[in-house]
Design a protein around this motif. Sequence first.
Motif, PDB file in Angstrom:
ATOM      1  N   ASP A 198       2.751   2.922   1.403  1.00 28.39           N
ATOM      2  CA  ASP A 198       3.045   1.963   2.476  1.00 28.39           C
ATOM      3  C   ASP A 198       4.374   2.298   3.170  1.00 28.39           C
ATOM      4  OD1 ASP A 198       2.427  -0.232   4.087  1.00 28.39           O
ATOM      5  OD2 ASP A 198       3.562  -1.622   2.828  1.00 28.39           O
TER       6      ASP A 198
ATOM      7  N   GLN B 232       3.303   3.918  10.049  1.00 22.84           N
ATOM      8  CA  GLN B 232       2.707   2.585   9.944  1.00 22.84           C
ATOM      9  C   GLN B 232       1.877   2.436   8.669  1.00 22.84           C
ATOM     10  OE1 GLN B 232       0.856   1.394  13.650  1.00 22.84           O
ATOM     11  NE2 GLN B 232       2.273   2.629  14.848  1.00 22.84           N
ATOM     12  N   GLY B 233       2.540   2.659   7.540  1.00 22.97           N
ATOM     13  CA  GLY B 233       1.867   2.467   6.262  1.00 22.97           C
ATOM     14  C   GLY B 233       1.270   3.745   5.709  1.00 22.97           C
ATOM     15  N   VAL B 234       2.076   4.796   5.590  1.00 22.89           N
ATOM     16  CA  VAL B 234       1.604   6.106   5.125  1.00 22.89           C
ATOM     17  C   VAL B 234       1.528   6.135   3.600  1.00 22.89           C
ATOM     18  CG1 VAL B 234       2.179   8.565   4.990  1.00 22.89           C
ATOM     19  CG2 VAL B 234       2.475   7.317   7.143  1.00 22.89           C
TER      20      VAL B 234
ATOM     21  N   HIS C 272       6.846   3.044   6.061  1.00 21.83           N
ATOM     22  CA  HIS C 272       7.078   2.728   7.467  1.00 21.83           C
ATOM     23  C   HIS C 272       8.418   3.319   7.886  1.00 21.83           C
ATOM     24  CE1 HIS C 272       3.884  -0.468   7.898  1.00 21.83           C
ATOM     25  NE2 HIS C 272       3.983  -0.372   6.582  1.00 21.83           N
TER      26      HIS C 272
ATOM     27  N   MET D  33      -3.058  13.199   9.812  1.00 22.90           N
ATOM     28  CA  MET D  33      -2.342  12.031  10.307  1.00 22.90           C
ATOM     29  C   MET D  33      -2.671  11.789  11.772  1.00 22.90           C
ATOM     30  SD  MET D  33       1.775  11.288  10.222  1.00 22.90           S
ATOM     31  CE  MET D  33       1.757  10.561   8.591  1.00 22.90           C
TER      32      MET D  33
ATOM     33  N   ARG E 268      -0.522   7.017  10.854  1.00 23.82           N
ATOM     34  CA  ARG E 268      -1.281   6.664   9.659  1.00 23.82           C
ATOM     35  C   ARG E 268      -2.064   7.867   9.150  1.00 23.82           C
ATOM     36  NH1 ARG E 268      -2.077   1.156   8.822  1.00 23.82           N
ATOM     37  NH2 ARG E 268      -1.307  -0.216  10.474  1.00 23.82           N
TER      38      ARG E 268
END
Length: 231
Positions: A6, A18-20, A8, A204, A208
């Motif tokens: 998660d 945004q939540g990798v 950011h 990616m 994300r």
Amino acid sequence: MLEVRDLHAFYGKSHILQGVDISIGAGEVVSLLGRNGVGRSTTVKAIMGEVAPQGTIRFKGRDIAGLPSYRIARAGLGYVPEHRDIFPGLTVRQNLVLGIKDVGKPGKWRLETMLEMFPNLASRADTPAGVLSGGEKQMLTICRTLMGDPELIMIDEPTEGLAPLIVQQVGDLIAKIAAAGVAILLVEQKLSIALRISHRVYVMGHGRIVFEGTPDQLKANAAIRKEWLEV
């Protein structure tokens, strides 16, 4: 070995990551693929502490999110930036020596080993690094990071702007590093290298992860390649 959850990151008000979620095991080679501007470089910078992260980043079981970059490096995480930071006024030999983190503790990668493995660097060992070709500078940057004896090395766009023959040489160098048991997170646009040396790949898009799988699974997934990778 490396667990990111998660993640950011922001540049000003721009929400880049945004939540990798990514993970890398010991000795594993993982590629992070995607078009320019989707957040790949920001991901490795956030892991390395060059961009303020929000989320969980654990390396060898230790939470490293938000630590200074030098402490993350000393924990065993190496980073090769895309802009090939070398000291142009210092010789090749001096640049390599600067990569050593603990002079009292011999590591896996020694100066003599580097010069034996890479004759191009050996022949220019006492030459100012600023006169090297682009490919030689890239090899020097990777080798200098190895001199710090990392257990995992993150390499950002190592083949950018290089001639095809040099691209092959850089790919061979990365394969040698992997064969020595160093885990690798490779940020790359050239699918040929990534698919050749990786155990797993992430794709990616828009900050994300949109795909995770083996190189063969990515080859078989034409829809993902078309939407997120192909021009």
